[in-house]
Design an enzyme around this catalytic site. Structure first.
Site, mmCIF file in Angstrom:
data_model
loop_
_atom_site.group_PDB
_atom_site.id
_atom_site.type_symbol
_atom_site.label_atom_id
_atom_site.label_comp_id
_atom_site.label_asym_id
_atom_site.label_seq_id
_atom_site.Cartn_x
_atom_site.Cartn_y
_atom_site.Cartn_z
ATOM 1 N N TYR A 68 -7.915 17.132 2.940
ATOM 2 C CA TYR A 68 -8.409 16.934 1.578
ATOM 3 C C TYR A 68 -9.666 17.784 1.367
ATOM 4 O O TYR A 68 -10.355 18.142 2.324
ATOM 5 C CB TYR A 68 -8.807 15.472 1.346
ATOM 6 C CG TYR A 68 -7.677 14.487 1.318
ATOM 7 C CD1 TYR A 68 -6.781 14.446 0.257
ATOM 8 C CD2 TYR A 68 -7.515 13.556 2.343
ATOM 9 C CE1 TYR A 68 -5.750 13.518 0.220
ATOM 10 C CE2 TYR A 68 -6.490 12.624 2.319
ATOM 11 C CZ TYR A 68 -5.615 12.612 1.258
ATOM 12 O OH TYR A 68 -4.599 11.693 1.225
ATOM 13 N N THR A 75 -4.271 19.291 0.385
ATOM 14 C CA THR A 75 -3.956 18.389 -0.730
ATOM 15 C C THR A 75 -5.012 18.515 -1.823
ATOM 16 O O THR A 75 -6.195 18.278 -1.577
ATOM 17 C CB THR A 75 -3.871 16.939 -0.235
ATOM 18 O OG1 THR A 75 -2.835 16.841 0.743
ATOM 19 C CG2 THR A 75 -3.555 15.989 -1.380
ATOM 20 N N SER A 99 -1.975 13.442 8.822
ATOM 21 C CA SER A 99 -2.905 13.226 7.720
ATOM 22 C C SER A 99 -4.354 13.283 8.189
ATOM 23 O O SER A 99 -4.672 12.919 9.323
ATOM 24 C CB SER A 99 -2.631 11.858 7.079
ATOM 25 O OG SER A 99 -3.651 11.503 6.167
ATOM 26 N N HIS A 133 2.083 13.156 -5.633
ATOM 27 C CA HIS A 133 1.516 12.231 -4.655
ATOM 28 C C HIS A 133 2.330 10.935 -4.590
ATOM 29 O O HIS A 133 1.796 9.846 -4.392
ATOM 30 C CB HIS A 133 0.051 11.919 -4.979
ATOM 31 C CG HIS A 133 -0.824 11.784 -3.769
ATOM 32 N ND1 HIS A 133 -1.635 12.795 -3.303
ATOM 33 C CD2 HIS A 133 -1.013 10.755 -2.912
ATOM 34 C CE1 HIS A 133 -2.295 12.385 -2.228
ATOM 35 N NE2 HIS A 133 -1.927 11.147 -1.967
ATOM 36 N N ARG A 157 -4.646 1.922 -8.269
ATOM 37 C CA ARG A 157 -3.442 1.286 -7.731
ATOM 38 C C ARG A 157 -3.603 -0.232 -7.811
ATOM 39 O O ARG A 157 -4.240 -0.865 -6.969
ATOM 40 C CB ARG A 157 -3.216 1.757 -6.295
ATOM 41 C CG ARG A 157 -3.040 3.265 -6.216
ATOM 42 C CD ARG A 157 -3.121 3.810 -4.810
ATOM 43 N NE ARG A 157 -3.235 5.264 -4.829
ATOM 44 C CZ ARG A 157 -3.600 5.999 -3.805
ATOM 45 N NH1 ARG A 157 -3.894 5.416 -2.648
ATOM 46 N NH2 ARG A 157 -3.683 7.310 -3.906
ATOM 47 N N ARG A 210 1.297 8.056 -6.894
ATOM 48 C CA ARG A 210 0.150 7.243 -6.497
ATOM 49 C C ARG A 210 -1.160 7.689 -7.145
ATOM 50 O O ARG A 210 -2.195 7.076 -6.909
ATOM 51 C CB ARG A 210 0.003 7.272 -4.973
ATOM 52 C CG ARG A 210 1.139 6.577 -4.257
ATOM 53 C CD ARG A 210 1.106 6.846 -2.746
ATOM 54 N NE ARG A 210 -0.104 6.372 -2.094
ATOM 55 C CZ ARG A 210 -0.350 5.105 -1.767
ATOM 56 N NH1 ARG A 210 0.542 4.161 -2.068
ATOM 57 N NH2 ARG A 210 -1.461 4.768 -1.146
ATOM 58 N N TYR A 225 0.833 -1.203 0.000
ATOM 59 C CA TYR A 225 0.000 0.000 0.000
ATOM 60 C C TYR A 225 0.868 1.254 0.000
ATOM 61 O O TYR A 225 0.598 2.218 -0.725
ATOM 62 C CB TYR A 225 -0.926 0.003 1.214
ATOM 63 C CG TYR A 225 -1.805 1.228 1.290
ATOM 64 C CD1 TYR A 225 -2.850 1.416 0.380
ATOM 65 C CD2 TYR A 225 -1.596 2.213 2.259
ATOM 66 C CE1 TYR A 225 -3.657 2.543 0.434
ATOM 67 C CE2 TYR A 225 -2.396 3.342 2.319
ATOM 68 C CZ TYR A 225 -3.420 3.499 1.412
ATOM 69 O OH TYR A 225 -4.215 4.623 1.466
#
Length: 396
Positions: free
Chosen positions: A129, A155, A106, A275, A164, A278, A24
């Protein structure tokens, strides 16, 4: 195991972590072209060696947003950090605090704002976000401000999650994901004991506090998928400014025109970032995007950069390309997964030593002396013959 570089921590983390967690953080979007180029392009930046410069008074100290940093490095926001070590955000924040650099929490951390902030002396940064649920965004901003967070990292390169492929194969998503994760945990007893059992709760602390109920991994995947907002625009910055009056950094800039817009809309800083490879595969590496952005807005706004930075030499390269400060993501998470707070502290010490060596051998006594003059050539220009790709018929 001997640890002498971030690559050693990556190898150790792969042995320690269940595959769904290792891949991940280690993986990227689609075929992972940009993920690889982030590292490869940065490694091709040639520094200009200088000698007999009297480097006895070397200093890595710098100032950013009225904060003094012991070196131009901050820990980037990383989701699910608390799944990589027991209460991982708390441990990483402690290591950054002891080193004298910022830690960025985060939005989708395991440990909530209120758990992390009181454990450190230095005000931490908070990452947000743009989400459909504006009530959550306002709540998060108010809580971050109440906890003393000094800088908001906004972000903007995630209006929708990237594709992904590794996640489906590793068990983070895909068929029978929960059962696959369970058996992976059983096969990794060190992680299962330290984090799986003793690192609980495993919910997303900031989201759970708002929703008033635990939010686990399955909820995390679903909640994010349903809440990312493709209608995001520059006007959202004006809305955020109603609730946040501190420094605001826009993370996810790869184009000079977007950097100019960030200046026009009153941002205090930008993060040149893809990022970590990603989101959209095939975009420019941060190292290749940075020089043009620096040409466009250097001096008008603080320039931070991430993606592909693995050691102190890379930090010096990014600053020479135009960054004021860099963010570390994967590198510190590998160290955290391997040895917790002590691992992150050791990694930061290694980066500091590597920076000192690079600065000594390039004749830069201070961070402000690292510039384009420190480079033999900039990215995008023709490579020396020895470094150019071989054509058909050439032999190694």
């Amino acid at each position: 195991m001997i640890i002498s570089a971030a690559s050693d921590y990556r190898a150790a983390a792969q042995r320690t972590l269940p595959p769904f967690l290792f891949h991940y953080i280690d993986g990227g979007a689609y075929a992972e072209y940009t993920l690889r180029r982030n590292v490869e392009d940065l490694s091709q930046v040639a520094l200009r060696q200088r000698v007999l410069k009297n480097m006895s008074d070397l200093s890595l100290e710098t100032t950013l947003f009225n904060e003094t940093l012991s070196m131009p490095v901050a820990l980037a926001p990383v989701g699910l950090c608390g799944m990589y070590a027991r209460r991982g955000e708390v441990q990483a924040a402690a290591a950054a605090d002891a080193k004298g650099i910022p830690f960025t929490l985060s939005t989708v951390s395991v440990c909530p704002i209120e758990e992390v902030a009181p454990t450190i002396k230095r005000p931490m940064w908070f990452q947000l976000y743009v989400l459909r649920d504006r009530g959550f965004m306002r709540n998060a901003l108010e809580r971050a401000k109440a906890a003393g967070c000094s800088t908001l990292v906004f972000t903007v390169d995630m209006p929708t999650p990237g594709a992904r492929y590794r996640d489906a194969h590793s068990g983070m998503s895909g068929p029978n994901a929960a059962m696959r994760r369970y058996w992976q945990a059983v096969m990794h007893p060190k992680w299962a004991w330290d984090v799986g059992l003793n690192g609980r709760p495993h919910d997303l602390g900031n989201i759970s506090a708002y929703l008033g109920k635990p939010t686990g991994l399955e909820d995390y995947i679903g909640w994010l998928a349903n809440n990312f907002d493709p209608s995001i625009s520059w006007k959202d910055l004006e809305w955020i400014r109603e609730f946040w009056d501190g420094p605001m950094v826009i993370k996810g800039i790869l184009d000079p025109e977007d950097a100019r817009d960030a200046v026009r809309f009153g941002a205090d800083g930008i993060v040149v970032s893809n990022h970590g490879g990603r989101q959209l595969d095939g975009v420019l590496s941060s190292a290749r995007a940075l020089p043009a952005i620096a040409d466009a807005v250097k001096g008008d706004i603080a320039i931070l950069a991430d993606s592909g930075i693995r050691n102190g030499l890379d930090v010096v390269r990014m600053i020479a390309l135009g960054a004021d400060t860099v963010l570390l993501g994967r590198a510190y998470l590998y160290a955290l997964a391997t040895a917790g707070k002590a691992g992150v502290a050791n990694l930061l010490d290694l980066i500091e030593k590597e920076m000192k060596v690079a600065m000594t051998l390039t004749g830069a006594k201070t961070i402000s002396e690292i510039s384009g003059d420190s480079l033999v050539q900039e990215l995008g220009k023709s490579l020396p013959a020895a470094l150019a790709p071989m054509s058909k018929g050439d032999t190694a």
